[in-house]
Scaffold this active site. Structure first.
Site, PDB file in Angstrom:
ATOM      1  N   GLU A  24      -3.762   5.590   1.481  1.00  0.00           N
ATOM      2  CA  GLU A  24      -3.761   4.185   1.853  1.00  0.00           C
ATOM      3  C   GLU A  24      -5.097   3.836   2.496  1.00  0.00           C
ATOM      4  OE1 GLU A  24      -0.507   2.449   3.915  1.00  0.00           O
ATOM      5  OE2 GLU A  24       0.912   3.937   3.166  1.00  0.00           O
TER       6      GLU A  24
ATOM      7  N   LYS B   9       0.814  -1.216   0.000  1.00  0.00           N
ATOM      8  CA  LYS B   9       0.000   0.000   0.000  1.00  0.00           C
ATOM      9  C   LYS B   9       0.847   1.265   0.000  1.00  0.00           C
ATOM     10  CE  LYS B   9      -2.290  -1.181   3.739  1.00  0.00           C
ATOM     11  NZ  LYS B   9      -1.930  -2.607   3.919  1.00  0.00           N
ATOM     12  N   THR B  10       1.827   1.302   0.879  1.00  0.00           N
ATOM     13  CA  THR B  10       2.633   2.521   0.996  1.00  0.00           C
ATOM     14  C   THR B  10       3.393   2.807  -0.289  1.00  0.00           C
ATOM     15  OG1 THR B  10       2.863   2.307   3.394  1.00  0.00           O
ATOM     16  CG2 THR B  10       4.542   3.599   2.263  1.00  0.00           C
TER      17      THR B  10
END
Length: 465
Positions: A166, A122-123
Site C-alpha cells: 500500500e 488500497k487494502t
C-alpha cells in the site's frame, strides 16, 4: 540473515508496533532475520501475539525502559507523538529514528514493487494482488493495511522478486517509494489535517507518479475524476506507460459487464482485444474495479492475463472489508472499514445489491474530528442508504477534539436526507439497541475505521441470547 535486510534494521524497535502498517514491516524484518522489538498500547492483542510467534518482543504500553540500548534504530509512524517516552529515550541514546515509510522503502529495494495508491480501496487491491500472485506460485512479499484471514497475515517476506505494498497518501510518505508499477484507484479530498485542497492532493499524487522507475507503468482508473486528472497531468511523461481501466469507452482494460451473484460478482473485461471473465468473491462494483486494477498491474509485470484472472478468484476478502462476522437469530453481522462518504456509499450500495429485500441496519462510528468537520454532511447523506442507523461518538485516533465538531453534524445531515438515525454514545448499549431493532433476515453493518469493529461479537452474542 536473508538478503535484503538493511544493516540499520538488524535490531529495530517499533513504537506502536501493533498498528496495521507497523506490524507488517516488523513481521517482514523478523522473517528476514532481524531481532525485532517494539511497544504497543495493547500488548495483549491478537496482532501482538502473532508477532511474538515470529520471535518479536512486544511490550505492553509505552515506557523509556522498553527501548534496548543496543537497538540499531527506532521506527515510528506519523501517529507517534513527539512526547512519547521511548522517542525521548532514543534521542538520549543517540539511536536514529526511521519513519515507517523509509523502512518499507528499504525493504522494497532491489525487488519489483507494485505500489497501490488511492483515497479508497488500497487494502483490498493490495490483498487481491498478494493472494493471486501467491496462488500462481510467485511467492511475493507484501505489506497490507489489514489482515487477510488471520491476525498477522497482513505481511509476508517472499522468495519471489515482486513486492506489493500500500502507498499511503495521508501524510505524503508514499513519495518515498520507487515502484515499477504504480496503481491510482481514485483521488479525492481527505486527510484534512495534511491537505488544504484537492489541488494539493493532485500535486501529491503527481509527485508519487514521478517516482515510478524509468520504463515503469501507471495503472489508473479511467472514469474516476481525480485519477483521470492525474493521468492527464502525467500524460507524455518520458519512460512511463499509462494503462487505464474502467467501464467507459476508451479504457485500455475495459470492464464490459459486472454481474452480482449474491455476495460475489462475475466480471468480464476486454484486454488487448481478448475477453476474460472471472469471479470476485466480494460484492459490489467498487470491488470489481479493484480486481481489474490488480489484473492490469500484474499484466504490466508480464504475468499472463488469463492466469492472473483465474487466480484472482482465490481472493476471499480481507478483514473489515465487508467481512461477515457471523449470524445469530437469522441476522447477519458484517464489518465495514468504510469511513469516508465515498466508501460508505459504495459499501452500502454493495450490500443493498446483495441483500434483496432484507433491511440494512448500520452502527456507524465517525473517524477523526477533521474528517467529520469537512465531510460530516456527506457521511449523513450516505447513511440515508441504510434502513436505520446508530451513530457513535467520533473516534479521535491521533487527533485532539475540535470545538463544535461532534457526531451531531452527521446525525443532522442524515435526518435532513430522510434517514432513520439514532445517537448512541454508550458503546456498551449498542448490542441491546441492535437486538431490539433487528429481525430475522436483517443485515447489520458495523462501519468505521475505529474500534467499532469490536462490537460485532457483542451484537452476535446478544442476538443469540
Amino acid at each position: 540473515m536473508k538478503p535484503g535486510l538493511p544493516t540499520a534494521m538488524e535490531r529495530p524497535h517499533f513504537i506502536g508496533i501493533g498498528g496495521a502498517g507497523m506490524s507488517g514491516i516488523a513481521k517482514i524484518l523478523a522473517q528476514r532475520g532481524a531481532h525485532v522489538a517494539g511497544s504497543d498500547s495493547r500488548g495483549d492483542s491478537e496482532t501482538a501475539e502473532a508477532l511474538r510467534a515470529h520471535g518479536v518482543t512486544v511490550h505492553g504500553g509505552h515506557a523509556a525502559e522498553n527501548l534496548a540500548a543496543d537497538s540499531t534504530c527506532v521506527v515510528v509512524s506519523s501517529a507517534i507523538r513527539a512526547d512519547n517516552p521511548e522517542l525521548a529515550r532514543a534521542a538520549e541514546l543517540g539511536i536514529p529514528v526511521v519513519h515507517r515509510s523509509d523502512a518499507l522503502a528499504a525493504l522494497m529495494d532491489g525487488l519489483r514493487p507494485i505500489a497501490v495508491a488511492g483515497t479508497h480501496g488500497k487494502t483490498t487491491t493490495t490483498s487481491m494482488l498478494a493472494v493471486s500472485l501467491s496462488a500462481l506460485g510467485l511467492d511475493p512479499s507484501y505489506a497490507i493495511g489489514g489482515d487477510l484471514d488471520a491476525p498477522g497475515s497482513n505481511a509476508h517476506h517472499g522468495e519471489g522478486d515482486i513486492f506489493v505494498a500500500e502507498a499511503d497518501e495521508s501524510d505524503r510518505t508514499f513519495h518515498k517509494y520507487t515502484p515499477q508499477v504504480a496503481i491510482i484507484l481514485n483521488a479525492e479530498l481527505d486527510h484534512h489535517a495534511n491537505y488544504a485542497s484537492i489541488e494539493e492532493i493532485y500535486e501529491s499524487f503527481e509527485t508519487f507518479v514521478g517516482k515510478v522507475v524509468p520504463g515503469g507503468t501507471l495503472v489508473v482508473a479511467h472514469g474516476q475524476e481525480g485519477a483521470a486528472e492525474i493521468a492527464r497531468r502525467v500524460a507524455g511523461k518520458e519512460g512511463l506507460t499509462v494503462v487505464t481501466y474502467g467501464e467507459e469507452e476508451g479504457a485500455d482494460v475495459r470492464i464490459t459487464k459486472i454481474t452480482p451473484r449474491g455476495l460475489t460478482s462475475e466480471v468480464t473485461v476486454v484486454l488487448d482485444g481478448r475477453m476474460l471473465t472471472f469471479t470476485v468473491s466480494v460484492p459490489g462494483r467498487h470491488y470489481a474495479h479493484n480486481a481489474v486494477a490488480a489484473l492490469a498491474a500484474g499484466v504490466a509485470l508480464g504475468i499472463p492475463a488469463h492466469n492472473l484472472a483465474s487466480a484472482l478468484g482465490k481472493y476471499t476478502g480481507v478483514k473489515r472489508r465487508l467481512q461477515l462476522k457471523g449470524e445469530a437469530a437469522g441476522v447477519q453481522v458484517i464489518d465495514s472499514y468504510a469511513h469516508h462518504p465515498t466508501e460508505m456509499t459504495a459499501d452500502l450500495e454493495a450490500i443493498r445489491g446483495a441483500a434483496g429485500d432484507a433491511r440494512i441496519l448500520v452502527v456507524f462510528q465517525p473517524h477523526l474530528f477533521s474528517r467529520t468537520q469537512e465531510l460530516g454532511k456527506e457521511m449523513g447523506q450516505s447513511l440515508a442508504l441504510a434502513d436505520a442507523s446508530l451513530v457513535l461518538d467520533i473516534y479521535p485516533a491521533r487527533e485532539d477534539p475540535i470545538p463544535g465538531v461532534t457526531s451531531e453534524l452527521i446525525i443532522a445531515a442524515a435526518r435532513s436526507a430522510g434517514a432513520d438515525v439514532t445517537a448512541e454514545y454508550d458503546k456498551a448499549a449498542v448490542a441491546d439497541a441492535i437486538a431490539g431493532m433487528a429481525k430475522p433476515g436483517d443485515l447489520v453493518l458495523t462501519m468505521g475505521a475505529g474500534d467499532v469493529t469490536d462490537l460485532g461479537p457483542a451484537i452476535l452474542a446478544r442476538l443469540s441470547s
